[in-house]
Design a protein around this motif. Structure first.
Motif, PDB file in Angstrom:
ATOM      1  N   VAL A  88     -48.957 -12.977  -8.108  1.00 39.58           N
ATOM      2  CA  VAL A  88     -50.233 -13.600  -7.763  1.00 39.58           C
ATOM      3  C   VAL A  88     -49.987 -14.713  -6.748  1.00 39.58           C
ATOM      4  O   VAL A  88     -49.040 -15.500  -6.884  1.00 39.58           O
ATOM      5  CB  VAL A  88     -50.927 -14.152  -9.013  1.00 39.58           C
ATOM      6  N   ALA A  89     -50.832 -14.782  -5.733  1.00 34.58           N
ATOM      7  CA  ALA A  89     -50.745 -15.826  -4.713  1.00 34.58           C
ATOM      8  C   ALA A  89     -52.151 -16.305  -4.391  1.00 34.58           C
ATOM      9  O   ALA A  89     -53.148 -15.702  -4.804  1.00 34.58           O
ATOM     10  CB  ALA A  89     -50.044 -15.332  -3.452  1.00 34.58           C
ATOM     11  N   GLY A  90     -52.251 -17.395  -3.650  1.00 36.57           N
ATOM     12  CA  GLY A  90     -53.557 -17.946  -3.286  1.00 36.57           C
ATOM     13  C   GLY A  90     -53.420 -18.955  -2.174  1.00 36.57           C
ATOM     14  O   GLY A  90     -52.339 -19.526  -1.951  1.00 36.57           O
ATOM     15  N   GLU A  91     -54.525 -19.175  -1.461  1.00 38.82           N
ATOM     16  CA  GLU A  91     -54.560 -20.174  -0.391  1.00 38.82           C
ATOM     17  C   GLU A  91     -54.905 -21.529  -1.010  1.00 38.82           C
ATOM     18  O   GLU A  91     -56.071 -21.885  -1.152  1.00 38.82           O
ATOM     19  CB  GLU A  91     -55.598 -19.783   0.675  1.00 38.82           C
TER      20      GLU A  91
ATOM     21  N   GLY B 218     -61.661 -24.745  -8.161  1.00 44.76           N
ATOM     22  CA  GLY B 218     -60.297 -24.393  -8.520  1.00 44.76           C
ATOM     23  C   GLY B 218     -59.784 -25.213  -9.682  1.00 44.76           C
ATOM     24  O   GLY B 218     -60.551 -25.778 -10.470  1.00 44.76           O
ATOM     25  N   VAL B 219     -58.459 -25.284  -9.763  1.00 43.10           N
ATOM     26  CA  VAL B 219     -57.767 -26.008 -10.832  1.00 43.10           C
ATOM     27  C   VAL B 219     -56.812 -26.994 -10.185  1.00 43.10           C
ATOM     28  O   VAL B 219     -56.120 -26.666  -9.214  1.00 43.10           O
ATOM     29  CB  VAL B 219     -57.006 -25.034 -11.757  1.00 43.10           C
TER      30      VAL B 219
ATOM     31  N   VAL C  94     -55.958 -25.237  -6.705  1.00 40.29           N
ATOM     32  CA  VAL C  94     -55.692 -23.800  -6.664  1.00 40.29           C
ATOM     33  C   VAL C  94     -57.003 -23.056  -6.898  1.00 40.29           C
ATOM     34  O   VAL C  94     -57.622 -23.205  -7.957  1.00 40.29           O
ATOM     35  CB  VAL C  94     -54.661 -23.404  -7.741  1.00 40.29           C
ATOM     36  N   PRO C  95     -57.460 -22.240  -5.941  1.00 44.21           N
ATOM     37  CA  PRO C  95     -58.738 -21.516  -6.106  1.00 44.21           C
ATOM     38  C   PRO C  95     -58.560 -20.283  -6.984  1.00 44.21           C
ATOM     39  O   PRO C  95     -58.318 -19.175  -6.499  1.00 44.21           O
ATOM     40  CB  PRO C  95     -59.089 -21.127  -4.660  1.00 44.21           C
ATOM     41  N   VAL C  96     -58.689 -20.451  -8.295  1.00 46.69           N
ATOM     42  CA  VAL C  96     -58.384 -19.371  -9.232  1.00 46.69           C
ATOM     43  C   VAL C  96     -59.332 -18.184  -9.089  1.00 46.69           C
ATOM     44  O   VAL C  96     -59.014 -17.083  -9.538  1.00 46.69           O
ATOM     45  CB  VAL C  96     -58.407 -19.904 -10.677  1.00 46.69           C
ATOM     46  N   GLU C  97     -60.487 -18.373  -8.476  1.00 50.42           N
ATOM     47  CA  GLU C  97     -61.426 -17.266  -8.298  1.00 50.42           C
ATOM     48  C   GLU C  97     -61.250 -16.588  -6.949  1.00 50.42           C
ATOM     49  O   GLU C  97     -61.994 -15.669  -6.620  1.00 50.42           O
ATOM     50  CB  GLU C  97     -62.868 -17.761  -8.459  1.00 50.42           C
TER      51      GLU C  97
ATOM     52  N   ARG D 286     -53.120 -17.137 -12.603  1.00 52.04           N
ATOM     53  CA  ARG D 286     -52.502 -18.317 -12.032  1.00 52.04           C
ATOM     54  C   ARG D 286     -51.486 -17.892 -10.980  1.00 52.04           C
ATOM     55  O   ARG D 286     -50.904 -16.799 -11.078  1.00 52.04           O
ATOM     56  CB  ARG D 286     -51.811 -19.161 -13.115  1.00 52.04           C
ATOM     57  N   VAL D 287     -51.292 -18.730 -10.002  1.00 48.52           N
ATOM     58  CA  VAL D 287     -50.373 -18.416  -8.918  1.00 48.52           C
ATOM     59  C   VAL D 287     -48.963 -18.214  -9.469  1.00 48.52           C
ATOM     60  O   VAL D 287     -48.480 -19.007 -10.281  1.00 48.52           O
ATOM     61  CB  VAL D 287     -50.378 -19.544  -7.864  1.00 48.52           C
ATOM     62  N   GLY D 288     -48.312 -17.133  -9.023  1.00 48.95           N
ATOM     63  CA  GLY D 288     -46.941 -16.859  -9.412  1.00 48.95           C
ATOM     64  C   GLY D 288     -46.774 -15.880 -10.548  1.00 48.95           C
ATOM     65  O   GLY D 288     -45.643 -15.482 -10.847  1.00 48.95           O
ATOM     66  N   LEU D 289     -47.855 -15.466 -11.227  1.00 54.97           N
ATOM     67  CA  LEU D 289     -47.735 -14.529 -12.333  1.00 54.97           C
ATOM     68  C   LEU D 289     -47.274 -13.160 -11.833  1.00 54.97           C
ATOM     69  O   LEU D 289     -47.620 -12.728 -10.733  1.00 54.97           O
ATOM     70  CB  LEU D 289     -49.073 -14.390 -13.059  1.00 54.97           C
ATOM     71  N   SER D 290     -46.506 -12.468 -12.670  1.00 55.45           N
ATOM     72  CA  SER D 290     -46.023 -11.127 -12.322  1.00 55.45           C
ATOM     73  C   SER D 290     -47.132 -10.107 -12.530  1.00 55.45           C
ATOM     74  O   SER D 290     -47.874 -10.171 -13.510  1.00 55.45           O
ATOM     75  CB  SER D 290     -44.805 -10.772 -13.174  1.00 55.45           C
ATOM     76  N   MET D 291     -47.190  -9.129 -11.619  1.00 57.46           N
ATOM     77  CA  MET D 291     -48.216  -8.093 -11.677  1.00 57.46           C
ATOM     78  C   MET D 291     -47.568  -6.729 -11.430  1.00 57.46           C
ATOM     79  O   MET D 291     -46.440  -6.642 -10.929  1.00 57.46           O
ATOM     80  CB  MET D 291     -49.300  -8.342 -10.622  1.00 57.46           C
ATOM     81  N   GLU D 292     -48.297  -5.688 -11.787  1.00 58.74           N
ATOM     82  CA  GLU D 292     -47.897  -4.315 -11.457  1.00 58.74           C
ATOM     83  C   GLU D 292     -49.062  -3.659 -10.729  1.00 58.74           C
ATOM     84  O   GLU D 292     -50.185  -3.656 -11.245  1.00 58.74           O
ATOM     85  CB  GLU D 292     -47.527  -3.525 -12.704  1.00 58.74           C
TER      86      GLU D 292
END
Length: 393
Positions: A70-73, A265-266, A288-291, A377-383
């Motif tokens: 997960v990433a975000g601006e 954001g958070v 961090v713009p979680v949406e 959240r930014v940095g979480l692992s995804m598939e």
């Protein structure tokens, strides 16, 4: 003899039984081995058909990777003016909305700057009014000086008339000189009167020239005085506009002492404390713009042959597990592999080079509604699994 014969005859029968059982066991082993081999071959064929069918019907329709994050601006909160922190209204992990108060700086210096700029503006407006008044006064003075020209012309005409009379009187007396009809005193008086009349004419001519010059000078002064304000309203004058700009800048600095959230954001990485002095380069915190998060999925280079922007993607998170599936779409590809932008790029021009399959980051946009329901959240692992049959461009 009979016993021996009987023993001899019975012995072969006893010896023949083990040989018969061994032969029957060998026959039984061969009969069992063949079905086993046939079954094994059938299983291999079935597995091959299953694999081929999976590859043709399912595997070739999608590509997936678990090398995704997960990433975000993120929005860095940096004060646009300097000052001492007097209030910090948020803490790390706190959700905030756009426009919500984050922190406040001491605004005493900015208020003084605003008051000074307001005084400068009032002074500039007064100077403009004074310039207009001076222009009007210069115009009235020029008109008055122009009105003096006819008076000077009249004095010149009068002086010229007196000169003509004095010349006539002198010529009449001069013609009678020697006849005894005119005394020498009268002739001298007439000559003096002629000289005085001539001087009066010269003086009147000089006065007329001076009046004309004064009128021209006064009119030029009027033009110069009106040039700064000609055709301009008070708020359009250059000096007034400059003062207004300085006032607007001072008010902007004052408004910037109150720092608000630029996005929803958070709060993360809050580094400021009350009493700390910050400058324009100080990063106070991060929102961090979680949406508005996205996923950067690092696919192998041999998986991207059929991947296109706009294709549908299903994404799962280790945070929620397989029960929560996010739906998104491919929005773009990185300009290079991770190795190409590494701090120390790989040097492939060596004798011990080993080919390594490279990975290319693929940007995946997530559904905002699903992000609101199950925040990430930014940095979480995804598939991520891309549906290669979903079109795209």
């Amino acid at each position: 003899m009979s016993d021996d014969v009987q023993g001899q005859t019975e012995a072969p029968e006893h010896d023949s039984k083990p040989g018969a059982s061994g032969a029957s066991a060998a026959v039984m082993d061969n009969s069992r081995r063949k079905p086993l081999l046939i079954g094994l071959a059938v299983a291999v064929v079935v597995l091959g058909i299953v694999y081929l069918g999976y590859h043709l019907l399912i595997g070739s329709r999608s590509v997936s990777t678990d090398n995704a994050y997960v990433a975000g601006e993120n929005a860095q909160i940096t004060p646009l003016t300097q000052g001492q922190v007097v209030e910090v209204a948020v803490v790390n992990t706190q959700p905030v909305r756009k426009g919500q108060l984050l922190m406040r700086l001491d605004d005493a210096d900015q208020k003084i700057a605003v008051a000074e700029a307001e005084a400068n503006l009032a002074m500039a407006q007064r100077r403009y009014t004074q310039s207009r008044a001076q222009g009007s006064a210069a115009g009235a003075s020029a008109t008055a000086k122009e009105a003096a020209i006819p008076e000077a012309q009249a004095r010149l005409v009068s002086a010229q008339a007196n000169l003509a009379k004095a010349r006539t009187d002198y010529q009449r007396r001069a013609s009678l000189d020697g006849s005894g009809a005119v005394s020498g005193e009268e002739l001298t008086s007439a000559r003096n009167a002629l000289a005085a009349a001539q001087a009066s004419v010269s003086q009147a001519q000089a006065g007329l020239s001076q009046a004309r010059a004064d009128a021209v000078s006064a009119r030029q002064e009027e033009t110069a005085s009106r040039a700064a304000t000609q055709g301009l309203a008070v708020n359009e004058a250059p000096e007034v506009r400059a003062a207004m700009a300085r006032l607007a800048n001072a008010r902007l600095d004052l408004a910037r002492t109150v720092i608000r959230a630029p996005i929803d954001g958070v709060i993360a990485q809050r580094t400021v404390q009350v009493g700390q002095r910050v400058t324009n380069a100080t990063v106070a915190m991060v929102v961090v713009p979680v949406e508005q998060l996205y996923v950067d999925a690092n696919f192998k280079e041999d998986q991207l042959g059929k991947v296109r922007s706009g294709q549908a993607v299903e994404v799962t998170s280790d945070f929620y597990g397989d029960d929560v599936v996010y739906h998104g779409k491919v929005v773009g590809f990185s300009g290079g592999t991770g190795a190409a932008f590494a701090l120390i790029p790989a040097q492939n021009a060596t004798g011990n080079w080993i080919k390594v399959v490279q990975r290319l980051p693929v940007r995946i946009q997530l559904d905002p509604r699903e992000l609101r329901e199950h925040p990430l959240r930014v940095g979480l692992s995804m598939e991520a699994t891309i549906d290669l049959t979903s079109g795209g461009r």
